[in-house]
Write a protein that holds these residues in place. Structure first.
Motif, PDB file in Angstrom:
ATOM      1  N   ARG A   1       4.322  10.448  -5.084  1.00 54.77           N
ATOM      2  CA  ARG A   1       3.575  11.080  -3.987  1.00 54.77           C
ATOM      3  C   ARG A   1       2.098  11.159  -4.366  1.00 54.77           C
ATOM      4  NH1 ARG A   1       1.782  16.326  -2.592  1.00 54.77           N
ATOM      5  NH2 ARG A   1       1.706  16.680  -0.319  1.00 54.77           N
ATOM      6  N   PRO A   2       1.292  10.208  -3.894  1.00 51.87           N
ATOM      7  CA  PRO A   2      -0.154  10.275  -4.177  1.00 51.87           C
ATOM      8  C   PRO A   2      -0.809  11.386  -3.376  1.00 51.87           C
ATOM      9  CG  PRO A   2       0.328   8.441  -2.707  1.00 51.87           C
ATOM     10  CD  PRO A   2       1.654   9.026  -3.104  1.00 51.87           C
ATOM     11  N   ILE A   3      -1.888  11.933  -3.906  1.00 51.85           N
ATOM     12  CA  ILE A   3      -2.579  13.016  -3.209  1.00 51.85           C
ATOM     13  C   ILE A   3      -4.064  12.710  -3.016  1.00 51.85           C
ATOM     14  CG2 ILE A   3      -0.973  14.832  -3.913  1.00 51.85           C
ATOM     15  CD1 ILE A   3      -2.905  15.546  -6.153  1.00 51.85           C
ATOM     16  N   GLU A   4      -4.452  11.474  -3.244  1.00 48.39           N
ATOM     17  CA  GLU A   4      -5.827  11.082  -2.948  1.00 48.39           C
ATOM     18  C   GLU A   4      -5.866   9.589  -2.634  1.00 48.39           C
ATOM     19  OE1 GLU A   4      -7.974  10.183  -7.158  1.00 48.39           O
ATOM     20  OE2 GLU A   4      -7.498  12.306  -6.827  1.00 48.39           O
ATOM     21  N   ARG A   5      -6.781   9.230  -1.741  1.00 45.06           N
ATOM     22  CA  ARG A   5      -6.918   7.829  -1.364  1.00 45.06           C
ATOM     23  C   ARG A   5      -7.643   7.054  -2.474  1.00 45.06           C
ATOM     24  NH1 ARG A   5     -10.762   8.296   2.098  1.00 45.06           N
ATOM     25  NH2 ARG A   5     -10.902  10.550   1.784  1.00 45.06           N
ATOM     26  N   GLY A   6      -7.456   5.747  -2.470  1.00 46.64           N
ATOM     27  CA  GLY A   6      -8.148   4.925  -3.441  1.00 46.64           C
ATOM     28  C   GLY A   6      -7.256   3.846  -4.025  1.00 46.64           C
ATOM     29  N   SER A   7      -7.749   3.219  -5.092  1.00 42.95           N
ATOM     30  CA  SER A   7      -7.038   2.131  -5.746  1.00 42.95           C
ATOM     31  C   SER A   7      -6.257   2.667  -6.951  1.00 42.95           C
ATOM     32  CB  SER A   7      -8.027   1.052  -6.198  1.00 42.95           C
ATOM     33  OG  SER A   7      -7.357  -0.001  -6.845  1.00 42.95           O
ATOM     34  N   ARG A  30       0.851  -1.184   0.000  1.00 41.25           N
ATOM     35  CA  ARG A  30       0.000   0.000   0.000  1.00 41.25           C
ATOM     36  C   ARG A  30       0.890   1.238   0.000  1.00 41.25           C
ATOM     37  NH1 ARG A  30      -2.245  -1.343   6.030  1.00 41.25           N
ATOM     38  NH2 ARG A  30      -0.316  -0.971   7.172  1.00 41.25           N
ATOM     39  N   LEU A  31       0.333   2.334  -0.474  1.00 43.37           N
ATOM     40  CA  LEU A  31       1.036   3.603  -0.516  1.00 43.37           C
ATOM     41  C   LEU A  31       0.453   4.540   0.536  1.00 43.37           C
ATOM     42  CD1 LEU A  31       1.256   4.177  -4.388  1.00 43.37           C
ATOM     43  CD2 LEU A  31       2.962   3.128  -2.892  1.00 43.37           C
ATOM     44  N   SER A  32       1.287   5.476   0.989  1.00 45.46           N
ATOM     45  CA  SER A  32       0.890   6.420   2.032  1.00 45.46           C
ATOM     46  C   SER A  32       0.496   7.744   1.392  1.00 45.46           C
ATOM     47  CB  SER A  32       2.050   6.616   3.017  1.00 45.46           C
ATOM     48  OG  SER A  32       1.703   7.498   4.049  1.00 45.46           O
ATOM     49  N   ASN A  33      -0.730   8.167   1.633  1.00 40.56           N
ATOM     50  CA  ASN A  33      -1.260   9.364   0.993  1.00 40.56           C
ATOM     51  C   ASN A  33      -0.555  10.626   1.483  1.00 40.56           C
ATOM     52  OD1 ASN A  33      -2.980  10.840  -0.679  1.00 40.56           O
ATOM     53  ND2 ASN A  33      -4.500  11.117   0.921  1.00 40.56           N
ATOM     54  N   GLY A  34      -0.144  11.460   0.527  1.00 38.45           N
ATOM     55  CA  GLY A  34       0.502  12.722   0.859  1.00 38.45           C
ATOM     56  C   GLY A  34       1.965  12.608   1.217  1.00 38.45           C
ATOM     57  N   PHE A  66      -4.691  22.299  -0.375  1.00 42.16           N
ATOM     58  CA  PHE A  66      -3.400  22.921  -0.065  1.00 42.16           C
ATOM     59  C   PHE A  66      -2.307  21.931  -0.408  1.00 42.16           C
ATOM     60  CE2 PHE A  66      -6.157  25.466   2.670  1.00 42.16           C
ATOM     61  CZ  PHE A  66      -5.685  26.736   2.432  1.00 42.16           C
ATOM     62  N   ASN A  67      -1.369  22.361  -1.261  1.00 44.54           N
ATOM     63  CA  ASN A  67      -0.248  21.504  -1.680  1.00 44.54           C
ATOM     64  C   ASN A  67      -0.730  20.166  -2.228  1.00 44.54           C
ATOM     65  OD1 ASN A  67       1.638  23.439  -0.858  1.00 44.54           O
ATOM     66  ND2 ASN A  67       1.693  22.633   1.224  1.00 44.54           N
ATOM     67  N   GLY A  68      -1.822  20.208  -2.982  1.00 45.53           N
ATOM     68  CA  GLY A  68      -2.315  18.994  -3.632  1.00 45.53           C
ATOM     69  C   GLY A  68      -3.303  18.198  -2.813  1.00 45.53           C
ATOM     70  N   LEU A  69      -3.255  18.302  -1.480  1.00 44.17           N
ATOM     71  CA  LEU A  69      -4.169  17.560  -0.613  1.00 44.17           C
ATOM     72  C   LEU A  69      -5.309  18.468  -0.165  1.00 44.17           C
ATOM     73  CD1 LEU A  69      -1.844  15.522   1.790  1.00 44.17           C
ATOM     74  CD2 LEU A  69      -3.170  14.644  -0.116  1.00 44.17           C
ATOM     75  N   SER A  70      -6.499  17.892  -0.010  1.00 43.13           N
ATOM     76  CA  SER A  70      -7.613  18.650   0.542  1.00 43.13           C
ATOM     77  C   SER A  70      -7.465  18.726   2.061  1.00 43.13           C
ATOM     78  CB  SER A  70      -8.942  17.982   0.174  1.00 43.13           C
ATOM     79  OG  SER A  70      -9.058  16.724   0.820  1.00 43.13           O
ATOM     80  N   LEU A  71      -8.165  19.679   2.660  1.00 44.25           N
ATOM     81  CA  LEU A  71      -8.157  19.773   4.124  1.00 44.25           C
ATOM     82  C   LEU A  71      -8.671  18.478   4.743  1.00 44.25           C
ATOM     83  CD1 LEU A  71      -9.473  23.410   4.780  1.00 44.25           C
ATOM     84  CD2 LEU A  71      -7.112  22.605   4.585  1.00 44.25           C
ATOM     85  N   LEU A  72      -9.620  17.841   4.063  1.00 44.16           N
ATOM     86  CA  LEU A  72     -10.149  16.571   4.570  1.00 44.16           C
ATOM     87  C   LEU A  72      -9.051  15.531   4.673  1.00 44.16           C
ATOM     88  CD1 LEU A  72     -12.427  14.669   5.388  1.00 44.16           C
ATOM     89  CD2 LEU A  72     -12.906  14.290   2.961  1.00 44.16           C
ATOM     90  N   ASP A  73      -8.185  15.442   3.662  1.00 41.64           N
ATOM     91  CA  ASP A  73      -7.110  14.446   3.698  1.00 41.64           C
ATOM     92  C   ASP A  73      -6.080  14.782   4.768  1.00 41.64           C
ATOM     93  OD1 ASP A  73      -7.669  12.389   1.774  1.00 41.64           O
ATOM     94  OD2 ASP A  73      -7.474  13.911   0.231  1.00 41.64           O
ATOM     95  N   TYR A  74      -5.835  16.075   4.989  1.00 43.19           N
ATOM     96  CA  TYR A  74      -4.946  16.441   6.095  1.00 43.19           C
ATOM     97  C   TYR A  74      -5.534  15.967   7.425  1.00 43.19           C
ATOM     98  CZ  TYR A  74      -1.815  19.459   3.350  1.00 43.19           C
ATOM     99  OH  TYR A  74      -0.876  19.936   2.467  1.00 43.19           O
ATOM    100  N   ALA A  75      -6.842  16.168   7.592  1.00 39.56           N
ATOM    101  CA  ALA A  75      -7.494  15.742   8.831  1.00 39.56           C
ATOM    102  C   ALA A  75      -7.479  14.230   8.971  1.00 39.56           C
ATOM    103  CB  ALA A  75      -8.931  16.268   8.861  1.00 39.56           C
ATOM    104  N   ILE A  76      -7.685  13.518   7.873  1.00 37.84           N
ATOM    105  CA  ILE A  76      -7.676  12.049   7.901  1.00 37.84           C
ATOM    106  C   ILE A  76      -6.283  11.534   8.273  1.00 37.84           C
ATOM    107  CG2 ILE A  76      -7.754  10.028   6.383  1.00 37.84           C
ATOM    108  CD1 ILE A  76     -10.216  11.253   5.066  1.00 37.84           C
TER     109      ILE A  76
END
Length: 443
Positions: free
Chosen positions: A128-134, A71-75, A254-264
């Motif tokens: 560097r992935p910037i969103e979760r998923g497959s 698996r890869l680590s988001n962000g 911000f920097n490719g990631l949404s605030l939601l992904d930062y919070a996650i």
């Protein structure tokens, strides 16, 4: 023959050489001696090209495969590895085109390298992935050429692989070390009511300079005829929840990631630290209603459950309802808990619309409201305005920043702990705030 045509690619050096020979032939009409030179050069080029083809295509001499993590680590920067074996008895130039997933939007992804004769090589590269998923990887394509460089041979290695991108997990150990170090920093917030007795007796030890005199155990001191103190530890097994707002206010990137992904990402790191410190970690995601809920426990399987829940969290960024959140919390979380609420308030009016419900939650729990500093607006404050429109933008940015600090002050005035953080510093700031709350015996 068909396989040869599919894998054969002439190099630009061959075209360049033929163009030079053609020019010499044209000049040969005016200078007879140049025609002989052109004939010799053409013969040498054709012989070199044939030898190059024979050497490259006599049999398959290159083997390669890609090593992908489970698996890869988001962000985060994730390292992938290519292992290549060269069975040619000469050095080979490599042009590697890996068919990486379309989510990275890198249509020109290419690696140029060299491999020695009869050797193997490991090549690492970063994604560097910037969103979760497959994410789906395709084939691994390698173009090989010799020092002559008149042609290339294409090797195709079937490397199709499906890899899931999970919330950031690569730095969990680093954050856990920070938590174990017990360092926290004061951000200055109003005193709030405790959740009860927050210190537990551990053992009696010798007095050391700097110990609180109130912890002196006088009976043990009398028996030993030496100063002895009671050693306490923070109360354990307390409920700590991460509440993630999945509404439209968390869509901002911000920097490719949404605030939601930062919070996650932060919630995963916080859950790991909470469990390491023997507290109970729970998770709740909400928008106009509660999307997912995991009661707080401290068990080995809790962190994988939280990771899977965060990985599968999806939203269409609806309007968030703190009223529904309060109703759900009253029904499902009976025990007083620390609630780390990751949300975002851009204006003071947006906060005031939800303040009453946060205050109601604060009657039964200890809410920590965490929202984001708009770093793009912060950059505008540092710019020197050149035009009247730049002045307008700077004044507007200053007003937004003032609103952010007014939000913090109003929340604190209502006895609610609040924290403003830059997105990139969210995890560290959340850890420090959690440790600070524990050290000040507020939880």
């Amino acid at each position: 023959m068909i396989n040869f045509l599919k894998s054969y690619y002439p190099d630009y050096r061959l075209f360049f050489s033929l163009v030079v020979v053609s020019i010499i032939y044209v000049l040969g009409y005016f200078f007879k001696e140049l025609s002989l030179i052109a004939d010799i050069l053409l013969t040498v080029i054709l012989i070199a090209a044939v030898l190059d083809i024979i050497f490259l295509f006599r049999k398959s001499q290159i083997t390669a495969h890609r090593i992908t993590p489970e698996r890869l680590s988001n962000g985060d920067d994730n390292y992938l590895t290519l292992r290549i074996i060269n069975n040619y008895n000469t050095n080979i130039l490599l042009e590697i085109v890996d068919e990486i997933p379309y989510q990275f939007q890198k249509r020109d992804f290419k690696i140029i390298d060299r491999i020695s004769a009869n050797s193997q090589k490991q090549i690492d590269y970063i994604l560097r992935p910037i969103e979760r998923g497959s994410y789906q990887f395709g084939n691994l394509n390698i173009y090989t050429s010799t020092v002559i460089g008149f042609c290339k041979r294409k090797y195709i290695f079937s490397g199709g692989a499906e890899v899931q991108v999970y919330p950031s997990f690569l730095h969990l150990k680093h954050y856990e070390m920070i938590a174990v170090s017990n360092k926290s920093y004061s951000y200055g917030f109003n005193e709030v009511s405790k959740l009860g007795n927050s210190m537990e007796f551990e053992h009696i030890r010798d007095y050391r300079i700097g110990d609180d005199y109130r912890t002196i155990n006088w009976k043990a001191t009398a028996r030993r005829n030496d100063l002895m103190v009671n050693q306490y530890i923070d109360e354990r097994s307390q409920n700590i929840y991460s509440f993630i707002d999945m509404g439209r206010v968390m869509r901002m990137p911000f920097n490719g990631l949404s605030l939601l992904d930062y919070a996650i990402n932060t919630s995963l790191a916080m859950s790991s630290i909470i469990l390491k410190r023997y507290d109970k970690a729970g998770l709740l995601t909400f928008a106009k209603d509660v999307k997912s809920f995991l009661p707080a426990i401290n068990q080995p399987q809790q962190l994988p459950k939280i990771m899977e829940m965060l990985y599968n969290s999806e939203t269409n960024f609806e309007e968030s309802s703190f009223e529904y959140l309060y109703t759900f919390v009253r029904r499902k979380i009976p025990q007083r808990s620390l609630l780390m609420i990751y949300t975002n308030f851009e204006t003071i009016d947006s906060m005031r619309r939800n303040l009453d419900y946060i205050r109601l939650i604060a009657k039964f729990h200890l809410p920590l409201v965490i929202f984001f500093e708009n770093t793009e607006l912060s950059k505008l404050l540092d710019d020197i305005p050149q035009k009247s429109f730049d002045i307008y933008k700077k004044v507007t940015a200053e007003q937004y920043m003032i609103d952010k600090y007014e939000i913090i002050n109003e929340l604190r005035a209502n006895g609610i702990i609040a924290m403003l953080s830059k997105p990139e510093n969210l995890t560290l700031n959340s850890i420090n705030k959690y440790l600070e709350i524990k050290s000040r015996r507020l939880v």
